[in-house]
Design an enzyme around this catalytic site. Structure first.
Site, PDB file in Angstrom:
ATOM      1  N   VAL A   1      43.821  43.874  36.587  1.00  0.00           N
ATOM      2  CA  VAL A   1      43.994  45.313  36.802  1.00  0.00           C
ATOM      3  C   VAL A   1      43.577  46.016  35.521  1.00  0.00           C
ATOM      4  O   VAL A   1      43.586  45.430  34.437  1.00  0.00           O
ATOM      5  CB  VAL A   1      45.444  45.685  37.175  1.00  0.00           C
ATOM      6  N   SER A   2      43.227  47.292  35.644  1.00  0.00           N
ATOM      7  CA  SER A   2      42.687  48.019  34.500  1.00  0.00           C
ATOM      8  C   SER A   2      43.750  48.626  33.602  1.00  0.00           C
ATOM      9  O   SER A   2      43.544  48.787  32.403  1.00  0.00           O
ATOM     10  CB  SER A   2      41.753  49.132  34.985  1.00  0.00           C
ATOM     11  N   THR A   3      44.897  48.993  34.161  1.00  0.00           N
ATOM     12  CA  THR A   3      45.942  49.644  33.362  1.00  0.00           C
ATOM     13  C   THR A   3      47.298  49.040  33.676  1.00  0.00           C
ATOM     14  O   THR A   3      47.493  48.369  34.691  1.00  0.00           O
ATOM     15  CB  THR A   3      46.008  51.156  33.655  1.00  0.00           C
TER      16      THR A   3
ATOM     17  N   GLN B   1      48.973  49.809  37.086  1.00  0.00           N
ATOM     18  CA  GLN B   1      48.571  49.126  38.316  1.00  0.00           C
ATOM     19  C   GLN B   1      49.312  47.800  38.423  1.00  0.00           C
ATOM     20  O   GLN B   1      49.799  47.254  37.431  1.00  0.00           O
ATOM     21  CB  GLN B   1      47.054  48.903  38.313  1.00  0.00           C
TER      22      GLN B   1
END
Length: 198
Positions: free
Chosen positions: A10-12, A15
């Protein structure tokens, strides 16, 4: 025994990995490497660990293609490296499995598209450089000082009371730029000189 190893990203921190984790486990992954990292970030330590753990005839499984590659060329590069090591690749959402004939065909289409994208970028770059040269400009960074500014600065520096540092500050450039473009000899400080601190 051949393993199915998953990779989830996931990017952040906001999430969650639950969806990807559940899908990978349901797809038979005995081990899932997880990390939080931007897709633009080249440093993904868990992906590096995951790739090192894979052995010939193992399968790397991802939930979706964009979880693995930062771009299409990057994705193709990773999968080509896996294929070179005898490792299969599977993406659950796109239903791609390089262990099958259909999956191999899909991957070859992706590889062709990535090469096409690289060719387009090269062509655009060359066309842009050619157009710039035709207008009398060369590629690279724009000059820090115009010809007119250089002539003016040279004129100012003929006055021995003019300080190079002041001129550089007025024109928003470094003293090195003045020395380089205006033919000014940079003062040399002897190691034998003694200076008093006030």
């Amino acid at each position: 025994m051949n393993q199915r190893i998953g990779y989830a990203r996931v990017s952040t921190d906001d999430q969650h990995l639950d969806l990807q984790r559940d899908a990978l486990q349901q797809a038979g992954c005995s081990l899932v490497y997880e990390e939080t990292a931007s897709g633009k970030n080249a440093q993904r330590p868990e992906l590096s660990h995951c790739l090192k753990a894979l052995r010939p005839d193992d399968t790397l499984v991802v939930w979706r293609l964009d979880r693995l590659g930062r771009s299409l060329p990057d994705l193709v590069r990773i999968i080509e490296e896996l294929q070179g090591r005898g490792i299969h690749f599977e993406s659950l959402t796109e239903k791609i499995d390089t262990g099958t004939a259909g999956g191999k065909l899909q991957f070859h289409v992706f590889a062709a598209l990535a090469e096409f994208e690289r060719s387009l970028i090269r062509e655009r770059t060359q066309a842009g450089l050619s157009a710039a040269r035709a207008r009398g400009r060369n590629g690279g960074r724009p000059a820090a000082l115009s010809d007119k500014q250089i002539r003016t600065i040279k004129s100012l520096l003929r006055d021995p009371t003019t300080c190079v540092a002041d001129v550089a500050r007025d024109y928003g450039v470094s003293r090195t730029t003045i020395y380089k473009h205006c033919g000014v000899i940079k003062p040399r400080i002897s190691k034998d000189e003694n200076f008093e601190t006030v």
